[in-house]
Write a protein that holds these residues in place. Structure first.
Motif, PDB file in Angstrom:
ATOM      1  N   LYS A  93       2.193   9.189  -5.858  1.00 52.98           N
ATOM      2  CA  LYS A  93       2.730  10.524  -5.598  1.00 52.98           C
ATOM      3  C   LYS A  93       3.819  10.886  -6.610  1.00 52.98           C
ATOM      4  N   THR A 120       0.832  -1.206   0.000  1.00 56.76           N
ATOM      5  CA  THR A 120       0.000   0.000   0.000  1.00 56.76           C
ATOM      6  C   THR A 120       0.864   1.252   0.000  1.00 56.76           C
ATOM      7  N   ALA A 121       1.924   1.227   0.843  1.00 59.60           N
ATOM      8  CA  ALA A 121       2.836   2.373   0.889  1.00 59.60           C
ATOM      9  C   ALA A 121       3.530   2.572  -0.453  1.00 59.60           C
ATOM     10  N   ARG A 147       2.379   1.637  -3.434  1.00 56.14           N
ATOM     11  CA  ARG A 147       1.428   2.169  -4.409  1.00 56.14           C
ATOM     12  C   ARG A 147       1.180   3.666  -4.176  1.00 56.14           C
ATOM     13  N   THR A 148       1.109   4.040  -2.884  1.00 61.83           N
ATOM     14  CA  THR A 148       0.922   5.462  -2.574  1.00 61.83           C
ATOM     15  C   THR A 148       2.114   6.281  -3.047  1.00 61.83           C
ATOM     16  N   SER A 149       3.310   5.726  -2.775  1.00 61.13           N
ATOM     17  CA  SER A 149       4.528   6.427  -3.188  1.00 61.13           C
ATOM     18  C   SER A 149       4.613   6.539  -4.695  1.00 61.13           C
TER      19      SER A 149
END
Length: 490
Positions: A359, A351-352, A354-356
């Motif tokens: 961004k 999840t981190a 994919r978020t990164s």
């Protein structure tokens, strides 16, 4: 190899002890049966000998009764002749009757002995003749002294013949008595010898068997202790493994579950055993289970299947399941052997990531400078819109190609050498006035800055590159045109 040899020797010794134990027990039983049979037969023989010994004593006693009866008759006759007293006549008559009864009994007792029967056939007439002489002596008047003397002489002769025959019969019976007593002694000796040897050897074998049994019991006790320790170790490994374990029957019900998985879910074992596993899954995972469980039962294995499990406190536990099936001799499914791995950390990392990535792409697409990424060989893996504008290529034309393909030939040689050196050293560089050959024939100058990415994927180093068009340089036409085609292949 040494341990295998030791186990082989131990198993051979145990097998030999087992065979010796069975053989010794069998021999002991045979010996005991033999001793018992011999004792039984000898006892029967002793009983038969005892009967015949008693029979012999009866014959001897009866012979003595015959002699005593004749003597009583003779004494009664003499006393009567002297006193003419009827009381002595009664003694005479009792002696005659006793002798006759003893003769009948003697005939019955010696019926099995032909020699004694022959002697008895000789002695009976003599006894009858003597009885007649005694009767004649009683009937003579007291004055007939000469006749009485003649009868007395005849009686003495008869008595000697009778005594000789009876003595011979006694000697025969004494000989039989000695033979039977000797046979009895032999039987007793043989019986004692059988008993001593048989029971002694049996006792020795039983003692050996007891020792072997004791040894086997100790070995089994040690084996049971070792097995218990092994079972405890396996049970401890099963229950306290760093991953979850459970088993499902053909209906998908939980029949076994380890402590680790119970701890993850927050349940007691009694709360989940016998329940359908789908009751612990989220709706999406239930659908996945219904789809994959029949395949698993049919093929016997499944790998990397992700489920979301509902914990007792309502939280969701993401797990990765790998399983193999246990089947019976007919190949029918019995139960599963499933391992579960807690993938919460991996899910958070994904999840981190994919978020990164989201961004990064948002910032990259909005950036006023060109950005592209390439691997250690220079093959492009990502380009933003500004990089495509500067380099004069589309996203599809750039992916999988070396970014050197878009550099002016006069700059590509020294740029490639510098790029390779920087890749080996894992360091960034700045390149000024690099010429990009646009597809429409325009040469654009750009300032390039590279930076290595320290985090790698699949152990392949990556590099991010920033492009900034030089504002003080004019774009010029070039005689080298791509004619609208993609660059050459790598």
């Amino acid at each position: 190899m040494k341990q295998q040899f030791s186990r082989f020797i131990a198993s051979r010794c145990w097998l030999q002890d087992k065979l010796l134990l069975r053989g010794g027990l069998g021999i002991s039983l045979l010996l005991l049966c033999g001793v018992g049979t011999a004792s039984y037969l000898n006892t029967r023989q002793l009983a038969a000998n005892r009967y015949w010994v008693e029979h012999t004593y009866q014959v001897l006693g009866t012979i003595q009764d015959v002699e005593d009866g004749l003597q009583n008759a003779e004494r009664g006759r003499r006393a009567y002749r002297l006193t003419q007293d009827q009381e002595f006549l009664q003694i005479y008559r009792q002696g005659i009757q006793g002798t006759q009864a003893s003769l009948q009994r003697l005939d019955s007792l010696t019926a099995d002995n032909s020699r004694q029967q022959q002697r008895l056939a000789l002695v009976n007439p003599l006894i009858e003749q003597r009885m007649r002489l005694l009767q004649q002596s009683i009937q003579l008047p007291p004055t007939a002294t000469e006749e009485q003397a003649a009868l007395t002489r005849q009686d003495i002769q008869m008595q000697q013949g009778i005594q000789t025959l009876l003595k011979t019969m006694e000697e025969e019976e004494q000989t039989l008595l000695q033979q039977r007593a000797q046979a009895t002694n032999i039987i007793l000796s043989v019986t004692n010898l059988f008993n001593v040897l048989g029971y002694g050897f049996s006792f020795a074998l039983l003692t050996l068997i007891y020792a072997l049994l004791e040894q086997e019991i100790r070995q089994r006790q040690r084996a049971e202790i070792a097995i218990k320790q092994y079972v405890d170790e396996v049970e401890d490994l099963y229950n306290h493994a760093p991953c979850g374990y459970h088993s499902l029957d053909a209906e998908g019900r939980l029949i076994r579950i380890n402590d680790t998985e119970l701890k993850w879910l927050g349940y007691d074992r009694s709360e989940v055993i016998g329940r359908l596993y789908t009751e612990l899954l989220t709706p999406n995972s239930q659908q996945s289970f219904f789809t994959n469980f029949p395949k698993f039962v049919e093929q016997g294995w499944i790998n990397n299947l992700e489920f979301e499990v509902k914990c007792k406190d309502g939280s969701i536990l993401p797990v990765e399941v790998n399983a193999t099936a246990l089947t019976d001799a007919a190949g029918q499914y019995v139960r599963s052997r499933s391992t579960l791995v807690d993938i919460r950390d991996r899910k958070r990392a994904e999840t981190a990531l994919r978020t990164s990535e989201a961004k990064f792409r948002s910032l990259s697409e909005a950036a006023p400078i060109g950005i592209f990424m390439a691997d250690a060989q220079g093959y492009i893996t990502y380009t933003n819109r500004r990089a495509q504008e500067i380099g004069g290529f589309s996203l599809d034309e750039s992916l999988g190609y070396s970014w050197m393909q878009f550099i002016h030939p006069d700059d590509s040689q020294w740029m490639l050498a510098q790029w390779q050196a920087d890749s080996v050293a894992a360091q960034g560089s700045i390149y000024n006035d690099v010429r990009f050959l646009h597809r429409n024939g325009i040469i654009r100058y750009a300032r390039i800055q590279t930076a290595p990415i320290t985090v790698s994927i699949a152990s392949v180093p990556m590099c991010i590159t920033f492009l900034n068009a030089a504002p003080d340089k004019l774009s010029i036409n070039s005689s080298t045109i791509w004619n609208g085609q993609s660059p050459s292949t790598r």
